[in-house]
Design an enzyme around this catalytic site. Structure first.
Site, PDB file in Angstrom:
ATOM      1  N   ASP A 104       0.847  -1.200   0.000  1.00 41.97           N
ATOM      2  CA  ASP A 104       0.000   0.000   0.000  1.00 41.97           C
ATOM      3  C   ASP A 104       0.876   1.241   0.000  1.00 41.97           C
ATOM      4  O   ASP A 104       1.350   1.677   1.046  1.00 41.97           O
ATOM      5  CB  ASP A 104      -0.915  -0.011   1.224  1.00 41.97           C
ATOM      6  CG  ASP A 104      -1.992  -1.068   1.106  1.00 41.97           C
ATOM      7  OD1 ASP A 104      -2.095  -1.916   1.997  1.00 41.97           O
ATOM      8  OD2 ASP A 104      -2.711  -1.058   0.081  1.00 41.97           O
TER       9      ASP A 104
ATOM     10  N   ASP B 234     -10.755  -4.381  -2.048  1.00 47.20           N
ATOM     11  CA  ASP B 234      -9.794  -3.942  -1.045  1.00 47.20           C
ATOM     12  C   ASP B 234     -10.466  -3.046  -0.009  1.00 47.20           C
ATOM     13  O   ASP B 234     -10.957  -1.971  -0.343  1.00 47.20           O
ATOM     14  CB  ASP B 234      -8.667  -3.167  -1.752  1.00 47.20           C
ATOM     15  CG  ASP B 234      -7.609  -2.683  -0.804  1.00 47.20           C
ATOM     16  OD1 ASP B 234      -6.666  -2.025  -1.262  1.00 47.20           O
ATOM     17  OD2 ASP B 234      -7.725  -2.961   0.408  1.00 47.20           O
ATOM     18  N   GLY B 235     -10.491  -3.580   1.243  1.00 49.12           N
ATOM     19  CA  GLY B 235     -10.993  -2.734   2.330  1.00 49.12           C
ATOM     20  C   GLY B 235     -12.112  -3.406   3.099  1.00 49.12           C
ATOM     21  O   GLY B 235     -13.174  -3.660   2.525  1.00 49.12           O
TER      22      GLY B 235
HETATM   23  C1  DX5 Z   1      -6.522   1.148   2.508  1.00 52.00           C
HETATM   24  C2  DX5 Z   1      -5.691   0.000   1.963  1.00 52.00           C
HETATM   25  C3  DX5 Z   1      -6.287  -1.325   2.318  1.00 52.00           C
HETATM   26  C4  DX5 Z   1      -6.272  -1.571   3.798  1.00 52.00           C
HETATM   27  C5  DX5 Z   1      -7.018  -2.849   4.070  1.00 52.00           C
HETATM   28  O1  DX5 Z   1      -6.125   2.336   1.880  1.00 52.00           O
HETATM   29  O2  DX5 Z   1      -5.609   0.076   0.557  1.00 52.00           O
HETATM   30  O3  DX5 Z   1      -5.577  -2.364   1.664  1.00 52.00           O
HETATM   31  O4  DX5 Z   1      -4.946  -1.699   4.263  1.00 52.00           O
HETATM   32  O5  DX5 Z   1      -7.055  -3.006   5.455  1.00 52.00           O
HETATM   33  P1  DX5 Z   1      -8.345  -3.735   6.088  1.00 52.00           P
HETATM   34  O6  DX5 Z   1      -8.366  -5.123   5.502  1.00 52.00           O
HETATM   35  O7  DX5 Z   1      -8.067  -3.726   7.564  1.00 52.00           O
HETATM   36  O8  DX5 Z   1      -9.545  -2.930   5.677  1.00 52.00           O
END
Ligand code: DX5
Length: 233
Positions: free
Chosen positions: A50, A187-188
């Protein structure tokens, strides 16, 4: 040579699908090499890095220099999620760092086509990401140029946020529009409660942060998520 490399990356992703890609944001930054090795031993076929610039998103993480030093320590597909402004300016650094899949944001560029083409010409998989507020229609003209389309189910910038359910409808609409060879990624807020509906809606790559890094046993967390996604496929 470069298109063989790109095809090899896409074959690896398709063969590994459903792909659980640990999102390297909530990991132990004090022990990154150990984390990468531990995640690979735990079955991660891809790692999502990220990358944040504190401008496109209100958070700062790392750049190609960090990814480059992790590259020798893992065979996994390195997926660079560029949450940065002007990704074209920084692309070469991520190519040289050994990233296999490079995903940038539709909202960060005036015209995604040329950058998608540059990534493919470099023999890597090209990904285009859209934020929760961006309609699917915005990227329809570019779908043929995408190897991966990443649907954000949280506002980019931080882990641990709640899943935004409207992402499911975007996945379903994209599933009916993307080329057969294009992989959908989400994602998220991906965890045991949300991965099944996302897989059902067409996602094949799942970026996961909290549901892995908040667990003591990475292998158990990844395996449970894969089984939940596979049960749908
Ligand atoms: C947010 C990132 C995600 C995040 C996901 O900007 O792109 O990949 O790290 O984390 P979780 O799975 O905890 O939502």
């Amino acid at each position: 040579m470069s298109q063989h490399k790109r095809q090899d990356i896409l074959t690896r992703l398709r063969d590994a699908a459903p792909v659980i890609a640990p999102s390297m944001l909530k990991c132990d930054f004090g022990n990154l090499k150990r984390e990468v090795e531990r995640l690979e031993r735990a079955g991660a076929a891809a790692l999502q890095f990220d990358v944040m610039d504190g401008h496109f998103v209100p958070n700062l993480t790392y750049g190609p220099a960090v990814i480059e030093r992790l590259r020798p320590h893992a065979e996994a597909v390195f997926d660079a999620h560029l949450m940065i402004s002007d990704p074209a300016f920084y692309l070469d650094g991520f190519l040289e760092a050994g990233c296999d899949l490079i995903t940038f944001h539709y909202e960060a560029v005036p015209e995604p086509g040329p950058l998608l083409g540059r990534i493919r010409e470099a023999g890597r998989a090209a990904g285009l990401a859209i934020n929760p507020g961006t309609p699917v229609e915005s990227i329809e003209p570019y779908l043929e140029a995408c190897d991966v389309v990443l649907v954000m189910s949280v506002e980019p910038g931080f882990g641990g946020q709640a899943f935004i359910p409207s992402a499911l409808d975007k996945l379903r609409r994209l599933r009916d529009r993307v080329p057969r060879t294009t992989l959908l990624s989400i994602d998220g807020g991906i965890g045991p409660e949300t991965i099944g509906p996302c897989a059902r809606a067409g996602a094949r790559i799942f970026a996961v942060g909290s549901a892995i890094f908040d667990a003591n046993d990475y292998r158990r967390a990844i395996e449970q998520l894969r089984q939940l996604a596979e049960a749908i496929a």
